[in-house]
Design a protein around this motif. Structure first.
Motif, PDB file in Angstrom:
ATOM      1  N   GLU A 244     -60.382  54.530 -38.088  1.00 27.75           N
ATOM      2  CA  GLU A 244     -59.848  55.484 -37.599  1.00 27.75           C
ATOM      3  C   GLU A 244     -58.742  55.307 -36.429  1.00 27.75           C
ATOM      4  N   HIS A 245     -58.164  56.011 -35.786  1.00 27.43           N
ATOM      5  CA  HIS A 245     -57.081  55.455 -35.356  1.00 27.43           C
ATOM      6  C   HIS A 245     -57.946  55.559 -33.995  1.00 27.43           C
ATOM      7  N   ASP A 246     -58.276  56.448 -34.051  1.00 27.28           N
ATOM      8  CA  ASP A 246     -58.912  56.913 -31.580  1.00 27.28           C
ATOM      9  C   ASP A 246     -59.541  55.212 -32.134  1.00 27.28           C
ATOM     10  N   GLN A 247     -60.552  55.237 -33.171  1.00 26.82           N
ATOM     11  CA  GLN A 247     -61.687  53.626 -33.015  1.00 26.82           C
ATOM     12  C   GLN A 247     -61.206  52.568 -32.761  1.00 26.82           C
ATOM     13  N   ALA A 248     -59.698  52.405 -33.132  1.00 33.32           N
ATOM     14  CA  ALA A 248     -58.987  51.502 -33.244  1.00 33.32           C
ATOM     15  C   ALA A 248     -58.381  51.886 -31.494  1.00 33.32           C
ATOM     16  N   VAL A 249     -57.592  52.083 -30.251  1.00 38.27           N
ATOM     17  CA  VAL A 249     -57.895  52.764 -29.478  1.00 38.27           C
ATOM     18  C   VAL A 249     -58.502  52.159 -28.609  1.00 38.27           C
ATOM     19  N   ALA A 250     -60.184  53.203 -29.212  1.00 37.19           N
ATOM     20  CA  ALA A 250     -60.694  52.389 -28.299  1.00 37.19           C
ATOM     21  C   ALA A 250     -61.427  50.953 -28.758  1.00 37.19           C
ATOM     22  N   LEU A 251     -61.536  50.865 -29.519  1.00 39.87           N
ATOM     23  CA  LEU A 251     -61.388  48.391 -29.586  1.00 39.87           C
ATOM     24  C   LEU A 251     -60.319  48.126 -28.157  1.00 39.87           C
TER      25      LEU A 251
END
Length: 781
Positions: A244-251
């Motif tokens: 998900e977009h937010d997960q990718a930014v968090a990674l």
């Protein structure tokens, strides 16, 4: 004794289970018998373990704990991880972990769980994390094996893997059979009854895994693969997708620094989008940023935005997106690799099977088979079936970049042009069919692009409305095909295809696409000296700019097109050009000039049999009669226009004729007849998805209600039509509708609303004046 005690315990357990409240004596007897059975079981096991006749050499079973550590930056996947964990554990504890009865849902726990997805999506990381989560439920050991079955690797043979597993489980090397089948039987015997967790990473196929499965329901095997392994009996496949977009930014933040990512949130979004939300790509981007603390995220986002260098940027250390994709591609046959590359010719967001059929010049069934092979290899994604049952596919963004890169390197320019010519020819056929449905009887200069005849055709005959709905699913690909033809220097095919898209763009008010494509085509035609292509494109741009109110530009383009058509001897093509200029002069209030051009257009259309322009010219001449106060003469001309459109089957043209008939009846004071014509026109417009035409009718009905003393109905019509014009970006008709609303509010004493609308109109008129370099042309609502 053991069997007797066991049987007694089972019988008593059954009695106890049948009683809601068993007496104390029964519970005591059951417990005593169970205890005797347990003692006997321990004694028998001890005897067996020490009896050399019954226990084979080296049968000691050491507990193995081989799970690699959880990836330090493992991020997201919370929902997927929870669902897979619950699936793996059956949502309850197991009956073999104690002597109690099975809990609800225990029987649903699978023996094999397959985590599958494309390379770089994080299957291994998820499997290891899941393994650590469920490990307490498998106290007899946790085994991890990398089968090295990823494309391009040398896979480990099941024979070698079984030898390793048997040694890990305590077998003496001398006792391990040489034969694969014998080793598999020995492995199943050794693991029987054990509570084992086995992770088989990077499986290549079902056969790669089949011999490595324990023969017990007490074990759980987690398999990772690029394929769902549908032939693996009893396996539950779970697809692992992108983040998900937010997960990718968090990674990205975990790797590059959370504060740094938060400080440039917009650039971080651009980076993960350029990475296609693929975990491997985001990891590489984060690692590169971490190694370069002086880089801004915005700078790196700009580097990644360049499609031609993006894959080169996504490489660091041992991590490489290009290499990950190439493994899957290189494992395919030459024919499948070629198909994978040619599908990137048009750089389209999605596509059906047809472009591949044209690119390779193969039968439809063969094209479908190749597509399915690409999907199975995780090189294409199956999206869905369109409403007519035809499958649609797409590349992941980074996979498309790789396909385009290999296309330029591995496919000769001559072969690329030949394949693209067939694709464009296919698109011309499809767009031509749509044009004939939307504008039957229209004239286009003869085709200059060689036709492509497919070896076999996919699809069935459809009703006109359904055929247009199907074309809507292909429209984006058609636009991409025009751009691809332009990029390849094929200006003539690009001009022909762009021209045949105009009818669809006009009906759906796709003005931005219309202008961008035609302006690009115009530049290419002028560069290549293609005067026919230039003339057609100028005529189409003149129509668009007249609709947008850019009248001076439309006039210049129209006259230039007339000159080019005359020079090329394309007299039939001048009819629609003359008609558009006539309409332009009518909007500008130059009625005599308008009438002269429309009569010339009518004469040319009649001489060369251009039915559609004849029908439209009659409509426009009728409109002039209404403006001049001669509604009866207008109705006479409109009756001729109706006959033309009925003869050619042009229902959309008929809808506009009904629209102007409503104006004529309204001018005569016959409000009931006017309303019926407007409603007939609206029905046809909605049938073709012509929202602009339907909104125009709605405004006319509002004006009719206003004149009939129905202010609320008029307000509703105006408000709805204004919303459509805003959505379509039609500023001319927004302005005219606002003028009508101001008048209505003033009539009903709503001064504040009238002033609010007037403020909105002032801003809109300012933008219209800048575009058209003049005041808003007069036009009847």
């Amino acid at each position: 004794m053991l069997v007797v005690a066991w049987s007694a315990a089972a019988a008593i357990a059954a009695v106890l289970g049948a009683l809601n409240s068993p007496p104390p004596w029964a519970i005591g007897v059951g417990a005593a018998v169970g205890a005797v059975g347990s003692v006997l079981s321990v004694r028998v096991n001890t005897l067996l373990e020490h009896d050399p006749a019954l226990s084979p050499a080296g049968s000691a079973r050491p507990t193995v704990h081989q799970l690699p550590p959880v990836v330090a930056h493992f991020t997201g996947r919370e929902v997927l991880l929870r669902e897979v964990r619950e699936l793996a554990m059956g949502r309850a504890s197991f009956p073999w972990l104690g002597s109690r009865r099975p809990g609800r849902g225990e029987a649903s726990r699978p023996r094999i769980l397959t985590l599958w997805g494309r390379g770089g999506v994080g299957k291994t990381a998820l499997a290891i994390r899941l393994g650590h989560d469920v490990a307490p439920g498998f106290p007899d050991g946790q085994i991890y094996v990398d089968l090295r079955g990823a494309p391009g690797s040398l896979p480990r043979s099941p024979t070698d893997v079984l030898e390793m597993l048997l040694r890990d489980l305590g077998a003496d090397a001398a006792s391990i059979p040489d034969n694969l089948d014998d080793r598999a039987r020995t492995f199943r015997t050794r693991t029987s009854g054990l509570r084992l967790l086995i992770i088989l990473d990077n499986a290549q196929s079902e056969e790669h895994v089949r011999y490595l499965l324990p023969g017990t329901s007490t074990a759980l095997t987690i398999v990772t693969s690029r394929s769902p392994l549908p032939g693996l009996d009893g396996s539950v496949p779970v697809e692992v997708g992108i983040l998900e977009h937010d997960q990718a930014v968090a990674l990205l933040g975990k790797l590059a620094g959370a504060g740094r990512v938060a400080a440039e949130a917009e650039a971080a979004t651009d980076i993960v989008r350029s990475c296609g939300l693929l975990p491997l790509a985001v990891r590489i981007a984060g690692a590169r940023l971490a190694a370069r603390p002086g880089w801004s995220l915005a700078r790196f986002a700009q580097r990644l935005a360049d499609q031609q260098r993006r894959l080169g940027e996504l490489e660091t250390g041992g991590l490489d997106v290009r290499a990950s994709i190439s493994l899957g591609v290189n494992a395919q046959s030459p024919a499948v690799r070629r198909a994978f590359q040619l599908l990137a010719l048009c750089d389209a967001p999605s596509f059906s099977t047809r472009p591949l059929q044209a690119a390779l010049d193969i039968p439809a069934q063969e094209a479908e088979q190749v597509m399915e092979q690409l999907v199975e290899a995780q090189l294409l994604e199956f999206m869905n079936h369109d409403p007519f049952g035809e499958p649609r596919y797409r590349y992941h963004d980074l996979v498309r970049d790789y396909a385009a890169e290999r296309l330029a390197i591995e496919v000769a320019e001559e072969d690329r042009r030949a394949a693209l010519s067939r694709i464009v020819s296919l698109c011309l056929h499809q767009a031509g069919q749509a044009e004939q449905l939307l504008a039957p009887g229209a004239y286009r200069p003869p085709m200059r692009t060689p036709p492509w005849t497919p070896p076999s055709v996919i699809g069935v005959d459809l009703a006109p409305v359904d055929a247009l709905a199907r074309f809507a699913t292909e429209y984006e690909f058609q636009v991409c095909a025009v751009r691809a033809a332009l990029a390849a220097g094929m200006s003539a095919p690009a001009a022909e295809l762009a021209g045949r898209l105009v009818a669809y763009q006009d009906a759906h008010a796709l003005w931005s696409d219309w202008e961008r494509l035609q302006q690009s085509v115009l530049e290419a035609c002028r560069r290549d000296g293609d005067e026919i292509g230039e003339a057609v494109t100028l005529a189409d741009l003149g129509l668009l700019h007249r609709l947008q109110g850019r009248l001076e530009q439309a006039e210049s383009e129209g006259h230039h097109a007339l000159d080019l058509f005359a020079r090329a001897g394309e007299h039939a093509a001048t009819a629609s050009c003359l008609a558009n200029l006539g309409w332009l002069y009518r909007v500008r209030g130059e009625h005599e000039r308008a009438r002269a051009h429309l009569r010339r257009a009518l004469a040319v259309a009649e001489e060369h049999g251009v039915a559609r322009t004849r029908g439209w010219s009659l409509q426009m001449l009728a409109d002039l009669e209404i403006d001049g106060g001669n509604p009866q003469a207008a109705l006479h001309l409109l009756d001729q226009s109706r006959q033309v459109f009925e003869e050619t089957g042009d229902r959309r043209g008929l809808g506009w004729t009904f629209r102007i008939m409503g104006d004529a009846h309204r001018k005569q004071g016959d409000d009931g007849c006017a309303l019926r014509r407007y409603e007939e026109s609206s029905t046809i417009m909605e049938e073709f998805g012509d929202r602009r035409g339907a909104a125009r009718n709605l405004g006319a009905i509002g004006a009719l209600h206003q004149r009939m003393g129905r202010p609320q109905q008029a307000l509703t019509c105006y408000a709805e039509s204004l919303e459509v014009f805003r959505d379509l970006g039609d500023r001319q008709w927004q302005a005219r509708t606002l003028e009508a609303l101001i008048e209505l509010h003033e009539e009903t004493g709503q001064a504040e609303l009238a002033e609010s609308r007037r403020t909105e109109l002032t801003g809109l008129m300012s933008s219209l004046t800048r575009v058209s370099q003049g005041p808003l042309p007069s036009r009847r609502l």
